[in-house]
Structure formats: C-alpha cells, structure tokens
Design an enzyme around this catalytic site. Structure first.
Site, PDB file in Angstrom:
ATOM      1  CE1 TYR A 159       2.523  -5.666   3.579  1.00 41.57           C
ATOM      2  CE2 TYR A 159       3.425  -5.871   5.789  1.00 41.57           C
ATOM      3  CZ  TYR A 159       3.586  -5.554   4.449  1.00 41.57           C
ATOM      4  OH  TYR A 159       4.791  -5.123   3.980  1.00 41.57           O
ATOM      5  CG  HIS A 209       3.106  -9.376   3.798  1.00 37.04           C
ATOM      6  ND1 HIS A 209       3.596  -9.861   4.981  1.00 37.04           N
ATOM      7  CD2 HIS A 209       4.061  -8.568   3.311  1.00 37.04           C
ATOM      8  CE1 HIS A 209       4.799  -9.354   5.211  1.00 37.04           C
ATOM      9  NE2 HIS A 209       5.106  -8.575   4.206  1.00 37.04           N
TER      10      HIS A 209
HETATM   11 MG    MG Z   1       6.303  -7.553   0.028  1.00 41.72          MG
END
Ligand code: MG
Length: 401
Positions: A159, A209
C-alpha cells in the site's frame, strides 16, 4: 413441501489454505442431503465470528423454515438488539448466503436466476499488479494484459509510502511505518509511467487504503485525474465521508468505496448524494446477498455501479456469491479477483473460473460451490497478532493500515 423444510443444524468450517483464515457456514436442513453454504469470513477476528455463530446465531435459526430468507435476515439483524457491526454481521452474512444457496437448490436454479437472470455471461474482473518500482509495476501489468485482463489495480510496495528517509523520534515503537508524503509522490510517478507505457489500452485502478488525511486526499484525487483511472479506491476513511463532497468539487476522478462498511447508513448517504461511483462492500460483512441486492437496486437509480470486495480474505463461497450478483446486476461495474491457487479449487469445487479477464459462473443450482471438508481440515487456522495492521506515521502516531 418446500415451505416445511427447516434448519436442523449449523456447522462452521474454518480453514487456512493460503494466507487468510476463511470461515464458511454450512446449514444442514431437515431434507436429507440438502444443505447450503455461506461465507462469514472476518480473517483478523475469526474466533469471535465462530463463537457468534455457534453460541448465538445457531440457536436462533435452528428449527426455522429455510424458505424465509427475507424474514430471517430482518429478524437476525435485530434479534441481538445491538446491530450493524462486524462479527455479528459476518455471522448473519454466512446464514443469509447459505439460505440463498438452499433456495437455488430447491428451485433447481442458480442464484443469479432467482435474482432475475443474467444481464451478461461473465463478470469483467481486475487483479492486483505490484512492484518495487514503476518499471516492475508496468511489467506486471503487461503480464496480466497478456492473460486477457483489461482492468488492473496498480500499487507499488504494497500500500506504499515506505521510505528509507523517515527519521523517527528516539525510542519509537516498532511497527509498519509509512509516510503519506512519500506515498503520494511515488504513486504519481508510478501512474505516470504505467499510463504512458500502455496509453488507453488498459483500465487502471488504485487503492489508497485510507492512508491520507482528508485534505491531502482531495489533493491526490485532483493530481491523479490526468491518469484517467477506472476508479480510485478508499480515498477517504468511512469516518471522513463528508469530505467526498470536496473531492467532487475539484475533479472527476471516479471513486470506489465500501469494504469497511457495516451500516446501511454509510452507503445510503454516499449513493443518494452521488458522492461515489462504485460500491464495493464485503458481502460477507454487510449481511449477505439480501442487503447487497437492496443496495444494488438502490444504487442503480443513481447511476452508481458495483465492484464488490474480492481479495483472498473472501472465501471461494463469498466469491461465488459476488459472481451471482455480478452477472445479474444491471449496474455491475467490475469484480475484484485474487487468483486462488489450485489447492483452493480442490478444496472448494465450483470456485469461479476465469478466462481472459472474465469470471464465469457455472449453471449448477444455488451458488454452485461445495467444500471438501476433509481437505479443509488439513489446513487449520493459525493464530497470530497481525503486524501489517500495526501501522504508524513517521513520528510514531498510530494510523490506518
Ligand atoms: Mg481495498
């Protein structure tokens, strides 16, 4: 008579064939050989879901008629009085899906037929490309394009936002540190490279995220507009959804949201104010197929499409439920897919199959999926304290993962 068939027992099957702990509910009925499967997966807190099903939901449903899905869902949501939270929602999702599976088996029809029949033969899917740098991300996008994918989610370094240049205060606790500034700077470079490499030959998606502060999110949505994303996912946290109005005012980057939602209030406000473009709830979290059906039809009036949550912490039974909704929904958008290995196909016969970027349902009755319980038992769930969700900002402040 079908109406007289009742729930005799509820079994919980837990297994961990790959990284994620999966929870599958099996409803056994009074009709010999007739059973249904549902997904109740909440991988990080699986013991709590198992206890909720065995200790609270099972005594509530045993003896009730399998035909009454609607009534069961409504009553299960209020029977505990406190409602709309994780754990109990997962337990109810498993029961709801299993009842749809049973209804399909009784009708001798796939669930998509019960919903109204197919709008399309298969669901367009997207999968995840990652890499350490923009070149590696582009290489992985190319591989998926060669397999026939037309939608690819692009991330870099998971992420993102991990940076060597992150001076921490002395004595800082360990954790999964990330730097939101480094994240946005790196992602813009990566998107620039991938879009200029492939032009418009592929749809690109990206998941933030919820890693940015609200005003930084508005800036990022504006900055990525030039890359013409198919959607930007979880730009904002559920706690900050009012900020989506500001995003709408400054750019037309399409927004997708929903995997963390528990309460219909969360998606209702976004839909009726047209603040997002794609709904992506975790069907095994929102309460099952019944509330998903309601949300689909409501969103359809507002031109909002679906993109259900479909990573590895949705069991194959949950993926099958996603797919039945996908091939029926008039406002289907795209489906996330995690590319299960062979072992999972063997453990869950009927796991959806993918060819050239499309996921195809089978024509078996119900959800069209089964579980090999003996094989599942060979891969018991393990207990750990999650590390990747112990995320921190550079100065050590706890942050969203
Ligand atoms: Mg997601």
């Amino acid at each position: 008579m079908a109406n007289e068939i009742t729930i005799q027992d509820v079994k919980v099957i837990t297994t961990q064939p790959i990284g994620q702990r999966l929870i599958v509910v099996k409803i056994i009925t009074s009709e010999p050989g007739l059973y249904g499967l549902g997904c109740a997966t909440f991988t990080q807190r699986w013991h709590a879901v198992v206890a909720a099903i065995e200790k609270h939901i099972k005594p509530f449903v045993v003896g009730r008629r399998v035909s009454r899905i609607e009534e069961m869902f409504r009553m299960a949501m209020v029977n505990g009085y406190w409602r709309n939270g994780p754990v109990l929602n997962n337990a109810i999702s498993g029961i709801d899906m299993a009842l749809w599976d049973i209804k399909g088996k009784l009708a001798n029809m796939p669930v998509y037929e019960l919903l109204g029949g197919k709008c399309r033969e298969a669901a367009a899917i997207y999968t995840h490309a990652d890499g350490r740098d923009p070149l590696e991300v582009a290489d992985n996008v190319r591989k998926f394009m060669e397999e026939g994918y037309r939608h690819v989610r692009i991330q870099m370094g998971g992420y993102g936002g991990k940076s060597d240049d992150m001076p921490r205060p002395e004595g800082s606790a360990p954790g999964a540190y990330y730097d939101p500034r480094a994240y946005t700077a790196n992602m813009l470079k990566m998107m620039e490279h991938v879009r200029s490499t492939f032009g418009d030959a592929v749809e690109l998606l990206h998941d933030v995220h919820e890693r940015l502060s609200p005003i930084h999110s508005v800036q990022f949505a504006k900055d990525v507009e030039v890359y013409r994303l198919f959607f930007l996912e979880d730009l904002l946290a559920p706690e900050d959804i009012e900020w989506s109005r500001h995003v709408r005012q400054v750019c037309c980057t399409p927004l997708a949201m929903g995997e963390l939602f528990n309460n219909p209030h969360e998606w209702r406000i976004l839909i009726e104010n047209r603040l997002i473009d794609f709904l992506r709830m975790h069907i095994s979290q929102m309460g099952g197929i019944t509330p998903a059906r309601d949300a689909i039809l409501f969103a359809n009036y507002y031109g909002i499409r679906t993109a259900w949550h479909g990573p590895g912490d949705v069991s194959p039974v949950g993926h099958a439920a996603n797919l039945h909704l996908d091939v029926w929904a008039p406002n289907f958008g795209v489906q996330e897919w995690c590319r299960f290995p062979e072992l999972v196909y063997e453990m869950f016969p009927g796991t959806p199959v993918v060819r050239k970027g499309y996921m195809y349902p089978n024509n078996k009755p119900g959800l069209g999926i089964d579980v090999n319980e003996a094989l599942a038992a060979k891969y018991p769930c393990t207990d750990i304290v999650e590390q990747w969700t112990q995320t921190r900002l550079p100065d050590g402040t706890p942050a969203r993962p």
